[in-house]
Design an enzyme around this catalytic site. Structure first.
Site, PDB file in Angstrom:
ATOM      1  N   ASN A 172      -1.931   2.062   5.799  1.00  0.00           N
ATOM      2  CA  ASN A 172      -1.057   0.942   5.416  1.00  0.00           C
ATOM      3  C   ASN A 172      -0.836   0.105   6.665  1.00  0.00           C
ATOM      4  O   ASN A 172      -0.730   0.661   7.758  1.00  0.00           O
ATOM      5  CB  ASN A 172       0.313   1.433   4.950  1.00  0.00           C
ATOM      6  CG  ASN A 172       0.253   2.231   3.673  1.00  0.00           C
ATOM      7  OD1 ASN A 172      -0.793   2.296   3.030  1.00  0.00           O
ATOM      8  ND2 ASN A 172       1.361   2.846   3.303  1.00  0.00           N
ATOM      9  N   CYS A 227       0.810  -1.214   0.000  1.00  0.00           N
ATOM     10  CA  CYS A 227       0.000   0.000   0.000  1.00  0.00           C
ATOM     11  C   CYS A 227       0.847   1.270   0.000  1.00  0.00           C
ATOM     12  O   CYS A 227       1.964   1.281   0.504  1.00  0.00           O
ATOM     13  CB  CYS A 227      -0.882   0.028   1.226  1.00  0.00           C
ATOM     14  SG  CYS A 227      -1.867  -1.435   1.458  1.00  0.00           S
ATOM     15  N   HIS A 275      17.711 -36.576  -6.365  1.00  0.00           N
ATOM     16  CA  HIS A 275      16.795 -36.998  -5.303  1.00  0.00           C
ATOM     17  C   HIS A 275      15.376 -36.494  -5.542  1.00  0.00           C
ATOM     18  O   HIS A 275      14.650 -36.219  -4.604  1.00  0.00           O
ATOM     19  CB  HIS A 275      17.322 -36.509  -3.951  1.00  0.00           C
ATOM     20  CG  HIS A 275      18.692 -37.009  -3.651  1.00  0.00           C
ATOM     21  ND1 HIS A 275      18.952 -38.326  -3.328  1.00  0.00           N
ATOM     22  CD2 HIS A 275      19.895 -36.382  -3.673  1.00  0.00           C
ATOM     23  CE1 HIS A 275      20.258 -38.476  -3.149  1.00  0.00           C
ATOM     24  NE2 HIS A 275      20.852 -37.313  -3.363  1.00  0.00           N
ATOM     25  N   TRP A 331      -3.090  -2.683  -1.376  1.00  0.00           N
ATOM     26  CA  TRP A 331      -2.744  -4.083  -1.675  1.00  0.00           C
ATOM     27  C   TRP A 331      -3.538  -4.904  -0.671  1.00  0.00           C
ATOM     28  O   TRP A 331      -3.293  -4.837   0.531  1.00  0.00           O
ATOM     29  CB  TRP A 331      -1.234  -4.284  -1.504  1.00  0.00           C
ATOM     30  CG  TRP A 331      -0.712  -5.603  -1.977  1.00  0.00           C
ATOM     31  CD1 TRP A 331      -0.277  -5.919  -3.232  1.00  0.00           C
ATOM     32  CD2 TRP A 331      -0.515  -6.791  -1.194  1.00  0.00           C
ATOM     33  NE1 TRP A 331       0.160  -7.223  -3.277  1.00  0.00           N
ATOM     34  CE2 TRP A 331       0.016  -7.773  -2.045  1.00  0.00           C
ATOM     35  CE3 TRP A 331      -0.753  -7.120   0.135  1.00  0.00           C
ATOM     36  CZ2 TRP A 331       0.341  -9.057  -1.605  1.00  0.00           C
ATOM     37  CZ3 TRP A 331      -0.446  -8.403   0.576  1.00  0.00           C
ATOM     38  CH2 TRP A 331       0.094  -9.350  -0.289  1.00  0.00           C
ATOM     39  N   ARG A 335       5.272  -0.319  -5.970  1.00  0.00           N
ATOM     40  CA  ARG A 335       5.222  -1.083  -4.734  1.00  0.00           C
ATOM     41  C   ARG A 335       4.252  -2.260  -4.818  1.00  0.00           C
ATOM     42  O   ARG A 335       4.311  -3.170  -3.995  1.00  0.00           O
ATOM     43  CB  ARG A 335       4.800  -0.183  -3.576  1.00  0.00           C
ATOM     44  CG  ARG A 335       5.696   1.016  -3.399  1.00  0.00           C
ATOM     45  CD  ARG A 335       5.180   1.923  -2.324  1.00  0.00           C
ATOM     46  NE  ARG A 335       5.278   1.276  -1.023  1.00  0.00           N
ATOM     47  CZ  ARG A 335       6.363   1.305  -0.268  1.00  0.00           C
ATOM     48  NH1 ARG A 335       7.429   1.936  -0.675  1.00  0.00           N
ATOM     49  NH2 ARG A 335       6.394   0.701   0.894  1.00  0.00           N
TER      50      ARG A 335
END
Ligand code: G6P
Length: 610
Positions: free
Chosen positions: A100, A2, A506, A74, A27
């Site tokens: 934020n 954010c 493996h 976000w 961001r």
């Protein structure tokens, strides 16, 4: 993640705020919104998707206000949709908040507020904070008091900005674990969670501390703690200029940052290498030099690409200084009650200096008495300030979400630290000099790697259809295999795994057939022959081999389908050169597949939540 920007001054706010949001797009976010005061009323416009959409939505010509706040979100609590986008308001619509971070006790607060008759219209923790502030305002009729009272009851992290029609010429901002910067211009103030949104207006800033708030009016500002004690803050200068956050002719920030590496690597060792003495001078570590000399163990904590740099550092430090090194994901370290104490030295590596898990791990290590050092790019960031001492990377702002230049700067700084620690212990001056000289030659050698562009693009064209990639390396090149795979998946969304080459037997070997491209980082070191055997094993199963090898290596040509040559250097410095073709391969692959290189889906540049 954010982003917050707020403005109070003499210019029209709406353009300025939206442009501020654009500076923070890198961001990572999924919705954007703006709140401004006009004719004594709070107006809010917000929308899912890009800032560009918000820009179209905002009738800039009709808005004359000179005060407002804005946000890129976000999603953490609730879907990324129009309703959950910030700003959020209290129930009266007179107080708007952008936030934020995460309010951890928001459920308890919401339940209490609901009992008191307040309503909620979104899934977010931020709305709870806005309503909470509104509830306090009803009692005290004072915005600053209401914000303070609400903040002193919330748990979790926040960077917030508050705008209210009750007190129209004021913005209040505060921080706890999530950055907040006040930009001081000529009769104007810009608050933001990222200096990138401020630099176009002023380079004079104050970085708020945790638990601190700033009350900004047209006449000036005061800073105080959430507990109402006034604080005196020094004005600092932003360390970068506007060009550094522009694309400067490149199509993407990521490409620009890849090409900046000769310069950024040089900046990482500039003034720090003492070639004749075979040593290193790191001023930021002076105060802890005795601690470093006697350290019984070094623990390195980091996340993402920085964690890969930490793995290379482990090899470097153990080889040159014979100090046991442990590398941990910060997110694991912080919750597993690690056994550490005053004899341990902890390194925190971070580009942003804001990664929530790394910051929390730093605090945990300090709590247990360890000496905690920061190796951070962003000057003045939380990790830089929370650590006892450290060394800045000086890579300049990194905008592309996929870290590139910060990684090579981290490796360069770690090579310096390893050299310094080695010279404090068993490393001779002559050996030190050889290493210092090689470090000084890295920028020129990185430039030579760019000559391989044609080969890299050919490989991209041939394998763009591949659904999976395998990256293999040993020793110093094993962490590089992880980093190569991470770069590819981050930006091109092709599934990729990195493994130590010998571990392939493996498990991953089961995946190998004629459709599997396998990238080997096969540079000249003590285990080169072993890597060649691993290549043969892949070849025998018809896997397609892409090798990163040293100039002059003719043997590799006989086994690999493609070879990218890089200049010779010391094995410990090889990752600094060998990562460059891996970055370019990921970049051109993403480009070919039409992906958004600088802002890949779901990713954030600076992960400020757990
Ligand atoms: C995010 C970024 C990565 C970065 C990681 C750690 O995931 O997308 O590029 O490596 O965070 O960030 P830091 O700022 O602590 O290095």
């Amino acid at each position: 993640m954010c982003g917050i920007v707020g403005y109070i001054g003499h210019q029209k706010a709406s353009h300025l705020l939206v442009n501020g949001l654009k500076r923070m797009e890198y961001r990572g976010y999924d919705s954007a919104g703006i709140s401004f005061l006009e004719n004594g009323k709070i107006n809010i416009l917000k929308q899912k998707g890009k800032v560009e959409n918000l820009d179209r939505l905002v009738p800039h010509d009709l808005i004359n206000t000179t005060i407002g706040i804005a946000h890129t979100r976000w999603a953490t609590h609730g879907f990324p949709n129009d309703v959950n986008a910030h700003p959020h308001t209290d129930n009266t619509g007179n107080i708007s908040v952008v936030h934020n971070g995460i309010i951890e006790n928001y459920t308890a607060i919401r339940t209490k507020l609901k009992q008191d008759g307040y309503s909620f219209f979104t899934d977010t923790d931020t709305e709870v904070l806005a309503v909470f502030i509104g509830a306090f305002y009803e009692k005290v009729n004072n915005l600053e008091e209401a914000v303070r009272m609400a903040l002193s009851e919330v748990d979790g992290t926040y960077g917030i900005a508050v705008l209210s029609s009750y007190e129209p010429d004021k913005i209040i901002a505060a921080r706890m674990g999530s950055p907040m910067v006040l930009g001081i211009g000529e009769n104007e103030y810009i608050i933001a969670s990222d200096a990138a949104a401020i630099i176009a207006h002023t380079n004079k800033v104050i970085y708020l501390d945790d638990g601190e708030m700033v009350i900004v009016t047209r006449e000036g500002f005061i800073t105080k703690t959430v507990l109402n004690e006034e604080t005196k803050r020094q004005i600092e200068a932003i360390e970068f200029d506007i060009q550094q956050i522009e694309k400067s002719g490149f199509d993407h920030f990521m490409l620009k940052e890849i090409y900046e590496q000769p310069e950024t690597v040089k900046n990482a060792f500039r003034g720090r290498l003492l070639i004749e003495k075979g040593n290193v001078k790191l001023g930021g570590l002076n105060s802890v030099i005795e601690k470093l000399r006697t350290a019984k163990r070094i623990i390195i904590i980091a996340c993402g690409t920085s964690w890969h740099a930490a793995l290379v550092a482990e090899y470097m430090i153990e080889q040159l200084a014979h100090i046991p090194v442990e590398v941990e994901y910060a997110s694991e370290f912080r919750y597993r009650n690690p056994v550490i104490g005053p004899e341990d030295v902890v390194f925190a590596i971070s580009q942003s200096g804001e990664t929530a898990d790394t910051l929390a791990a730093v605090k945990e290590a300090k709590q247990k008495g360890a000496t905690v050092l920061g190796f951070v790019n962003v000057v003045g960031s939380s990790i830089a300030r929370e650590t006892e001492a450290g060394t800045y990377l000086h890579a300049g702002p990194e905008i592309g979400v996929a870290s590139t230049k910060a990684f090579t700067s981290q490796l360069t700084v770690m090579a310096l630290v390893a050299l310094m620690l080695g010279r404090m212990r068993t490393l001779s001056q002559l050996d030190g000099k050889r290493i210092a000289l090689e470090i000084s030659e890295l920028p020129e050698k990185i430039t030579k790697v760019f000559d391989q562009l044609k080969q890299i693009k050919e490989i991209v064209d041939e394998y763009a259809h591949a659904k999976n990639f395998l990256y293999l390396g040993r020793g110093f090149n094993f962490p590089l295999a992880l980093e190569g795979a991470l770069k590819l998946k981050e930006i091109s969304y092709i599934h990729a795994e990195g493994y130590p080459a010998a571990e392939m037997k493996h498990g991953p070997i089961a995946l190998i057939d004629e459709n599997m491209p396998v990238v080997f980082i096969a540079t000249q070191d003590e285990i080169y022959d072993k890597v060649l055997s691993n290549i043969e094993e892949v070849k025998a199963r018809k896997g397609k081999i892409i090798a990163i090898a040293n100039e002059g290596d003719e043997r590799i040509k006989l086994v690999a389908n493609h070879v990218i040559y890089i200049p010779n250097t010391l094995p410990m410095l090889n990752p600094i050169l060998a990562v460059v073709p891996l970055q370019l391969m990921a970049y051109f692959m993403a480009l070919k597949l039409g992906c958004n290189v600088d802002q890949p889906r779901n990713l954030a540049k600076s992960v400020t939540v757990e």
